[in-house]
Design a protein around this motif. Structure first.
Motif, PDB file in Angstrom:
ATOM      1  N   GLU A 177      35.657  33.945  44.866  1.00 53.30           N
ATOM      2  CA  GLU A 177      36.252  32.734  45.422  1.00 53.30           C
ATOM      3  C   GLU A 177      37.539  33.014  46.199  1.00 53.30           C
ATOM      4  O   GLU A 177      37.762  32.457  47.278  1.00 53.30           O
ATOM      5  N   THR A 235      43.224  38.936  38.205  1.00 55.68           N
ATOM      6  CA  THR A 235      44.355  38.626  39.090  1.00 55.68           C
ATOM      7  C   THR A 235      43.922  38.490  40.548  1.00 55.68           C
ATOM      8  O   THR A 235      42.873  39.000  40.971  1.00 55.68           O
ATOM      9  N   PRO A 268      44.870  51.669  41.126  1.00 56.78           N
ATOM     10  CA  PRO A 268      45.693  50.691  40.413  1.00 56.78           C
ATOM     11  C   PRO A 268      44.849  49.936  39.396  1.00 56.78           C
ATOM     12  O   PRO A 268      43.672  49.655  39.639  1.00 56.78           O
ATOM     13  N   GLY A 281      41.902  44.504  35.055  1.00 55.16           N
ATOM     14  CA  GLY A 281      40.855  45.388  34.510  1.00 55.16           C
ATOM     15  C   GLY A 281      39.479  44.739  34.410  1.00 55.16           C
ATOM     16  O   GLY A 281      38.533  45.384  33.940  1.00 55.16           O
ATOM     17  N   LEU A 295      37.508  46.617  37.368  1.00 53.72           N
ATOM     18  CA  LEU A 295      37.616  48.085  37.361  1.00 53.72           C
ATOM     19  C   LEU A 295      37.051  48.701  36.072  1.00 53.72           C
ATOM     20  O   LEU A 295      36.303  49.691  36.124  1.00 53.72           O
TER      21      LEU A 295
HETATM   22  C1  LIG Z   1      31.575  38.566  33.516  1.00 53.56           C
HETATM   23  C2  LIG Z   1      32.450  38.478  34.735  1.00 53.56           C
HETATM   24  C3  LIG Z   1      32.293  37.397  35.572  1.00 53.56           C
HETATM   25  C4  LIG Z   1      33.094  37.296  36.711  1.00 53.56           C
HETATM   26  N1  LIG Z   1      32.921  36.213  37.546  1.00 53.56           N
HETATM   27  C5  LIG Z   1      33.697  36.094  38.640  1.00 53.56           C
HETATM   28  C6  LIG Z   1      33.555  34.985  39.526  1.00 53.56           C
HETATM   29  O1  LIG Z   1      32.761  34.078  39.313  1.00 53.56           O
HETATM   30  N2  LIG Z   1      34.347  34.950  40.624  1.00 53.56           N
HETATM   31  C7  LIG Z   1      35.276  35.930  40.895  1.00 53.56           C
HETATM   32  O2  LIG Z   1      35.954  35.850  41.913  1.00 53.56           O
HETATM   33  N3  LIG Z   1      35.424  36.977  40.071  1.00 53.56           N
HETATM   34  C8  LIG Z   1      34.676  37.081  38.952  1.00 53.56           C
HETATM   35  N4  LIG Z   1      34.855  38.159  38.127  1.00 53.56           N
HETATM   36  C9  LIG Z   1      35.836  39.172  38.500  1.00 53.56           C
HETATM   37  C10 LIG Z   1      37.237  38.797  38.040  1.00 53.56           C
HETATM   38  O3  LIG Z   1      37.724  37.700  38.764  1.00 53.56           O
HETATM   39  C11 LIG Z   1      38.167  39.987  38.222  1.00 53.56           C
HETATM   40  O4  LIG Z   1      39.241  39.725  37.437  1.00 53.56           O
HETATM   41  C12 LIG Z   1      38.659  40.291  39.613  1.00 53.56           C
HETATM   42  O5  LIG Z   1      37.647  40.489  40.533  1.00 53.56           O
HETATM   43  C13 LIG Z   1      39.478  41.583  39.627  1.00 53.56           C
HETATM   44  O6  LIG Z   1      40.742  41.317  39.188  1.00 53.56           O
HETATM   45  P1  LIG Z   1      41.438  42.239  38.131  1.00 53.56           P
HETATM   46  O7  LIG Z   1      42.875  41.825  38.131  1.00 53.56           O
HETATM   47  O8  LIG Z   1      40.710  42.188  36.870  1.00 53.56           O
HETATM   48  O9  LIG Z   1      41.350  43.663  38.862  1.00 53.56           O
HETATM   49  P2  LIG Z   1      40.994  45.104  38.275  1.00 53.56           P
HETATM   50  O10 LIG Z   1      39.683  45.081  37.588  1.00 53.56           O
HETATM   51  O11 LIG Z   1      42.152  45.654  37.523  1.00 53.56           O
HETATM   52  O12 LIG Z   1      40.882  45.906  39.654  1.00 53.56           O
HETATM   53  C14 LIG Z   1      39.837  45.639  40.559  1.00 53.56           C
HETATM   54  C15 LIG Z   1      39.994  46.570  41.772  1.00 53.56           C
HETATM   55  O13 LIG Z   1      41.170  46.212  42.510  1.00 53.56           O
HETATM   56  C16 LIG Z   1      42.089  47.313  42.534  1.00 53.56           C
HETATM   57  N5  LIG Z   1      43.404  46.692  42.440  1.00 53.56           N
HETATM   58  C17 LIG Z   1      43.860  45.888  41.447  1.00 53.56           C
HETATM   59  N6  LIG Z   1      45.059  45.400  41.752  1.00 53.56           N
HETATM   60  C18 LIG Z   1      45.400  45.915  42.967  1.00 53.56           C
HETATM   61  C19 LIG Z   1      46.523  45.767  43.826  1.00 53.56           C
HETATM   62  N7  LIG Z   1      47.569  44.977  43.521  1.00 53.56           N
HETATM   63  N8  LIG Z   1      46.528  46.432  45.006  1.00 53.56           N
HETATM   64  C20 LIG Z   1      45.474  47.218  45.346  1.00 53.56           C
HETATM   65  N9  LIG Z   1      44.379  47.392  44.582  1.00 53.56           N
HETATM   66  C21 LIG Z   1      44.338  46.732  43.411  1.00 53.56           C
HETATM   67  C22 LIG Z   1      41.698  48.220  41.392  1.00 53.56           C
HETATM   68  O14 LIG Z   1      42.085  49.548  41.626  1.00 53.56           O
HETATM   69  C23 LIG Z   1      40.193  48.042  41.393  1.00 53.56           C
HETATM   70  O15 LIG Z   1      39.607  48.834  42.414  1.00 53.56           O
HETATM   71  C24 LIG Z   1      34.081  38.281  36.993  1.00 53.56           C
HETATM   72  C25 LIG Z   1      34.248  39.367  36.121  1.00 53.56           C
HETATM   73  C26 LIG Z   1      33.440  39.468  35.000  1.00 53.56           C
HETATM   74  C27 LIG Z   1      33.645  40.640  34.081  1.00 53.56           C
END
Ligand SMILES: Cc1cc2nc3c(=O)[nH]c(=O)nc-3n(C[C@H](O)[C@H](O)[C@H](O)COP(=O)(O)OP(=O)(O)OC[C@H]3O[C@@H](n4cnc5c(N)ncnc54)[C@H](O)[C@@H]3O)c2cc1C
Length: 284
Positions: free
Chosen positions: A123, A110, A29, A33, A36
């Motif tokens: 967090e 998300t 999924p 992003g 991932l």
């Molecule tokens: C520079 C940087 C700094 C960051 N700092 C922090 C921080 O301080 N604290 C923090 O918590 N995070 C941090 N993040 C991560 C950020 O919060 C991400 O957004 C989060 O970890 C993943 O959410 P996403 O929606 O982007 O998921 P995606 O990147 O789209 O997916 C992440 C994973 O989850 C899976 N997935 C997504 N949605 C679902 C679903 N509904 N059901 C099952 N599987 C799913 C995907 O297949 C993938 O394996 C950071 C990221 C970056 C790039």
């Protein structure tokens, strides 16, 4: 770096998304992003198919009701920050989310993506475990509900099956009088934390702490509560001595990893300091 080649689907319904995941081994999924896509760019993952969840509007809901709070898997950090109701309905959640990454990432990242990614310093998993959240998973055989404490198995490892989706996280109701604090230390604002602590307790009629919940992130291989620190607080007035005892218990309760950024001993001491700060804030 360019991503490895992948196919892309953007289903219009949850059922369609689940069918796509079940039909293609290795499919992933795609939510915000923000984890991932970098993982793919670094060639740490090469899923053959990305199933984009962007059209599943039902996963974007935030509900606040008597039984607690429900966050859809596609709720973004920014949605939580901007929701006026959550400032009183769950101030600990809002405070924790303010520490997540930078504005641009909070605009896309998300709840569901963070829970599924399960970074040990993230967090949201820490809040979920500390607050005894339930995580709702949808699969081809229907929904199942897991306690957050049972969902996280280790760093980047969860109980989620390949063909399941997180659809919702449910947080229990939050009494208005509840005392709470969230503290973390990261190298720069927006970076992942070396360690973080979430804490809350209620006050009994005599003004003593009850129902203490204390959780830790970053200083362990998965987020977890620290029953020893909670026991050091329950039944006591939250004064200097109680805070000191809870912090000492917390330091003993963690088995932190050491790495390039911080040694295990540093992280252990940090957990105690962060808990002191969180409890001082809570008892202000
Ligand atoms: C520079 C940087 C700094 C960051 N700092 C922090 C921080 O301080 N604290 C923090 O918590 N995070 C941090 N993040 C991560 C950020 O919060 C991400 O957004 C989060 O970890 C993943 O959410 P996403 O929606 O982007 O998921 P995606 O990147 O789209 O997916 C992440 C994973 O989850 C899976 N997935 C997504 N949605 C679902 C679903 N509904 N059901 C099952 N599987 C799913 C995907 O297949 C993938 O394996 C950071 C990221 C970056 C790039």
């Amino acid at each position: 770096m360019k991503l490895p080649a992948f196919e892309y689907a953007s289903p219009a319904t949850l059922a369609e998304a689940l069918a796509l995941l079940a039909a293609r081994p290795g499919a992933k999924p795609l939510s915000g992003g923000q984890s991932l896509i970098p993982t793919m760019a670094f060639r740490l993952a090469a899923p053959p198919l990305l199933v984009d969840l962007r059209k599943l509007k039902e996963l974007e809901q935030i509900a606040v009701h008597r039984n607690g709070i429900s966050l859809g898997a596609r709720v973004r950090w920014r949605d939580i920050e901007d929701d006026e109701r959550l400032k009183t309905a769950h101030p600990l959640l809002v405070a924790a989310v303010r520490h997540v990454a930078h504005y641009q990432i909070r605009n896309r990242g998300t709840v569901g993506g963070s829970l599924a990614h399960a970074d040990l310093a993230a967090e949201m998993p820490g809040v979920a475990v500390t607050c005894e959240a339930e995580i709702v998973l949808a699969g081809k055989n229907g929904n199942r509900i897991l306690q957050a404490a049972d969902f996280f198995l280790g760093a980047l490892s969860t109980a989620l099956a390949d063909d399941e989706l997180i659809v919702e996280v449910r947080l229990p109701p939050w009494p208005a009088s509840r005392r709470w604090g969230f503290e973390e230390l990261s190298p720069r604002r927006g970076d992942f934390a070396f360690a973080g602590v979430a804490a809350f307790y209620d006050l009994d009629a005599a003004g003593r702490a009850a129902n203490a919940h204390i959780g830790v992130i970053g200083a362990c291989h998965r987020p977890h509560r620290m029953p020893q620190a909670e026991a050091a607080l329950n039944g006591r007035r939250v004064d200097e001595a109680a805070i000191r005892d809870a912090a000492a218990a917390a330091e003993k309760a963690v088995e932190p990893p050491g790495d390039l950024h911080a040694s295990a001993a540093y992280r252990r001491a940090l957990v105690g300091t962060l808990l002191e700060r969180a409890l001082l804030y809570a008892s202000r």
